[in-house]
Scaffold this motif. Structure first.
Motif, short mmCIF file in Angstrom:
data_model
loop_
_atom_site.label_atom_id
_atom_site.label_comp_id
_atom_site.label_asym_id
_atom_site.label_seq_id
_atom_site.Cartn_x
_atom_site.Cartn_y
_atom_site.Cartn_z
N VAL A 135 0.68 -1.31 -0.09
CA VAL A 135 0.01 0.02 -0.20
C VAL A 135 0.73 1.13 -0.13
O VAL A 135 0.61 2.17 -0.88
CB VAL A 135 -1.07 0.05 1.26
CG1 VAL A 135 -1.73 1.37 1.39
CG2 VAL A 135 -1.92 -1.24 1.21
N ILE A 136 1.94 1.30 0.89
CA ILE A 136 2.92 2.42 0.89
C ILE A 136 3.56 2.79 -0.28
O ILE A 136 3.81 3.76 -1.00
CB ILE A 136 3.75 2.19 1.78
CG1 ILE A 136 3.22 2.44 3.28
CG2 ILE A 136 4.90 3.37 1.98
CD1 ILE A 136 4.18 1.89 4.69
N GLY A 137 3.79 1.42 -1.24
CA GLY A 137 4.48 1.43 -2.36
C GLY A 137 3.70 1.84 -3.45
O GLY A 137 4.06 2.35 -4.60
N GLY A 138 2.22 1.99 -3.37
CA GLY A 138 1.31 2.46 -4.33
C GLY A 138 0.71 1.25 -5.41
O GLY A 138 -0.08 1.43 -6.08
N SER A 139 1.12 0.01 -5.08
CA SER A 139 0.50 -1.08 -6.10
C SER A 139 -0.78 -1.78 -5.27
O SER A 139 -1.53 -2.23 -6.13
CB SER A 139 1.81 -2.17 -6.16
OG SER A 139 2.03 -2.89 -4.91
N MET A 140 -0.83 -1.35 -4.00
CA MET A 140 -2.33 -1.88 -3.52
C MET A 140 -2.73 -0.74 -2.76
O MET A 140 -2.16 0.41 -2.58
CB MET A 140 -2.00 -3.13 -2.54
CG MET A 140 -1.66 -4.37 -3.40
SD MET A 140 -1.49 -5.61 -2.26
CE MET A 140 -3.11 -5.93 -1.67
N SER A 141 -4.20 -1.06 -2.23
CA SER A 141 -4.99 0.03 -1.47
C SER A 141 -5.37 -0.80 -0.36
O SER A 141 -5.16 -2.08 -0.24
CB SER A 141 -6.01 0.58 -2.34
OG SER A 141 -6.91 1.37 -1.54
N LEU A 142 -5.77 -0.07 0.77
CA LEU A 142 -6.31 -0.83 2.04
C LEU A 142 -7.44 -1.72 1.58
O LEU A 142 -7.72 -2.62 2.10
CB LEU A 142 -6.52 0.16 2.98
CG LEU A 142 -5.29 0.82 3.74
CD1 LEU A 142 -5.80 2.01 4.88
CD2 LEU A 142 -4.45 -0.06 4.36
N PRO B 174 -6.00 -3.14 -6.23
CA PRO B 174 -6.36 -4.13 -5.52
C PRO B 174 -6.28 -3.73 -4.00
O PRO B 174 -5.47 -3.02 -3.58
CB PRO B 174 -5.50 -5.22 -5.94
CG PRO B 174 -4.30 -4.72 -6.38
CD PRO B 174 -4.82 -3.22 -7.06
N GLY B 175 -6.97 -4.51 -3.13
CA GLY B 175 -6.88 -4.11 -1.68
C GLY B 175 -6.54 -5.37 -0.73
O GLY B 175 -6.60 -6.37 -1.26
N ILE B 176 -6.16 -4.80 0.44
CA ILE B 176 -5.89 -5.94 1.53
C ILE B 176 -7.24 -6.74 1.99
O ILE B 176 -7.21 -7.79 2.01
CB ILE B 176 -4.97 -5.26 2.64
CG1 ILE B 176 -3.83 -4.73 2.17
CG2 ILE B 176 -4.93 -6.38 3.74
CD1 ILE B 176 -3.11 -4.04 3.41
N THR B 177 -8.26 -5.79 2.04
CA THR B 177 -9.33 -6.04 2.36
C THR B 177 -10.50 -5.69 1.42
O THR B 177 -10.03 -4.63 0.51
CB THR B 177 -10.07 -5.80 3.59
OG1 THR B 177 -11.33 -6.56 3.95
CG2 THR B 177 -9.94 -4.41 3.76
#
Length: 524
Positions: A437-444, A470-473
């Motif tokens: 998420v910090i790197g920008g490839s995913m979202s929360l 894409p998200g973690i959840t």
């Protein structure tokens, strides 16, 4: 998704003419057909339950606001008779905080009413109701601050800073408690509209299934009218009785004690039949709902525009502004950074546990497909044996047992290590994705990131999942997790992508906590 239509004189009755109004069934007699359709729902004598429920909300709102406002006053000033500071040129004089607090409570109550936060249309509507309560609270305080400035009244800022957030929070908590109470009652077949479905056999059956899947929405199906009119028969795979054809709507409503007609399709209805149905409804107590065939479209994207007497429904295409994208990215960056900082001891403990419990690296790196179909490397704590990928072909044939043809999900995957099983139970193996998420490839929050092999099996419309990171959840993780079918997983992800809101993200994050600690939940 339904579009509500108020007809006749009921239009002038405001919120009392909402869909949720319940008739006085004492005039209907014995409802044998309704009893066969489900739990008995006799409306109590006197006012409709919607009005009584709204009055309970009004009283509980008043109690909460009185407690919060005067508590804020006592906390900030103590028990003394503190006075509002009045400027020398003010037209007011000697106004105590006790009187000011009373005025604030009254204005706040009026604001909640003007925002329709207790409207019968909002009953049990969850996030929308909470949003109206929060918006009304902030508007009230904005008005109070501006009024005090114009009247040259110096009100203690600390007093307002305590009352505003605490009051809004406790109001939302109070509404949440009432909503949970209402959902429990609805699960027992109470406090819901009694619905008669009208339309083609297939559309009636589809809407009946959807409404029965979500009893909390407050629509209880008690009968149906279809063109064939096979009286005595029931809808497919249900106990919902067919009460006649589409010309028997009035009689069917009396027989089952229905207060709401839901028209599921008009293809097989005679011309002007919907208008005739609306003319036959009792103003203010019986209501008409049109259920268009479009699904998973959020309310803000729907707009009704009457043209020559035709209620045309406009569905806007998904279009997220640069401001919305910036807000989501900023929220992701701040929340993920704080998460890594706060959870750093947990990261260290899990990394040590993985390293000492089995051979192999601490982190598991896997290629996934993200925004606009681009490939990225997703991080997880390793929860499987080192040769897990080599064992996958032997287990792939068993994936149909989980009811999903595309995603590989096993309830008891033998490749999972003992420490991995604990991490998966509480989704702790997903924590390294905060760095994604910090790197920008995913979202929360977002759609599930698929494997390249899964994307090869996608139908064309499924590629719309790649319109968002894409998200973690995500929506499907909190709506059934590994028990969902492929179709339901896709439907939830596409609905999220096309109807994104920051408030929706917050709700999903809050629901994720509950889903993580639910027994047997495994979402991977």
């Amino acid at each position: 998704m339904t579009t509500e239509v108020n007809v006749g004189p009921a239009f002038f009755r405001g919120s009392q003419s909402a869909t949720f109004g319940a008739p006085d069934t004492s005039s209907v007699g014995v409802l044998s057909a309704g009893d066969a359709a489900g739990p008995e729902r006799q409306a109590p004598s006197g006012r409709p339950w919607t009005l009584r429920y709204a009055r309970r909300l009004w009283l509980s709102d008043l109690v909460v606001l009185i407690a919060v406002v005067y508590a804020a006053q006592l906390v900030w000033f103590g028990t003394g008779s503190a006075q509002v500071a009045i400027r020398e040129d003010s037209r007011l004089s000697d106004l105590s905080y006790w009187f000011f607090s009373a005025v604030l409570v009254i204005v706040w109550m009026v604001g909640l009413t003007m925002a329709d936060s207790r409207s019968t249309r909002m009953i049990g509507n969850g996030a929308t109701e909470y949003a109206r309560v929060a918006n009304a609270s902030f508007v009230v305080f904005s008005v109070v601050i501006i009024a005090c400035f114009l009247a040259r009244i110096d009100v203690a800022r600390g007093y307002l800073l305590i009352a505003l957030p605490l009051g809004a929070l406790l109001l939302i908590l109070e509404r949440y408690i009432w909503r949970k109470w209402l959902l429990r009652r609805r699960a027992r077949g109470e406090y819901s509209s009694r619905v008669l479905l009208v339309g083609s056999h297939s559309s009636v059956a589809q809407i009946a299934r959807e409404l029965r899947r979500t009893p909390g929405a407050g629509y209880f199906v008690v009968g149906a009218c279809v063109p064939t009119g096979q009286v005595g028969a029931t809808l497919d795979d249900s106990d919902i009785p067919i009460m006649g054809n589409v010309n028997d709507v009035s009689g069917a409503m009396r027989a089952v004690g229905a207060d709401t007609v839901v028209v599921t399709s008009t293809d097989e209805l005679p011309p002007f039949k919907v208008k005739q149905i609306s003319w036959g409804l009792e103003a203010g107590r019986q209501h008409l709902v049109l259920a268009p065939s479009i699904v998973d479209i959020a309310g803000p994207r729907l707009h009704t525009r009457p043209v020559s007497g035709l209620p045309l429904i406009h569905v806007e295409t998904p279009n997220f502004s640069k401001g919305q994208r910036f807000l989501k990215r900023a929220t992701d960056l701040v929340a993920a950074s704080l998460g890594v900082l706060v959870l750093s001891p947990v990261f260290a403990f899990l990394a040590m546990s993985v390293r000492l419990s089995s051979d192999g690296p601490v982190l598991f790196r896997q290629k996934r497909i993200g925004l606009r179909g681009r490939e990225f490397t997703m991080l997880k704590f390793r929860s499987m044996v080192q040769n897990a990928e080599d064992l996958l072909p032997e287990l792939a044939a068993q994936q149909r047992d989980a009811g999903n043809e595309v995603l590989f999900k096993m309830t008891n995957d033998p490749r999972i290590t003992p420490i991995g099983r604990i991490m998966r139970k509480f989704s702790l193996d997903e924590l390294p994705q905060l760095f994604n998420v910090i790197g920008g490839s995913m979202s929360l929050v977002g759609p599930r990131p698929p494997l390249p092999s899964e994307v090869e099996q996608y139908a064309d419309h499924v590629h719309r999942r790649f319109l968002a990171k894409p998200g973690i959840t995500g929506a499907w993780q909190v709506s059934g997790r590994s028990t969902l079918s492929w179709e339901d997983s896709v439907r939830l992800d596409l609905s999220y992508v096309e109807n994104w809101t920051l408030l929706g993200d917050l709700i999903i994050v809050l629901k994720t906590g509950r889903a993580v600690f639910a027994p047997g939940s495994t979402a991977h």
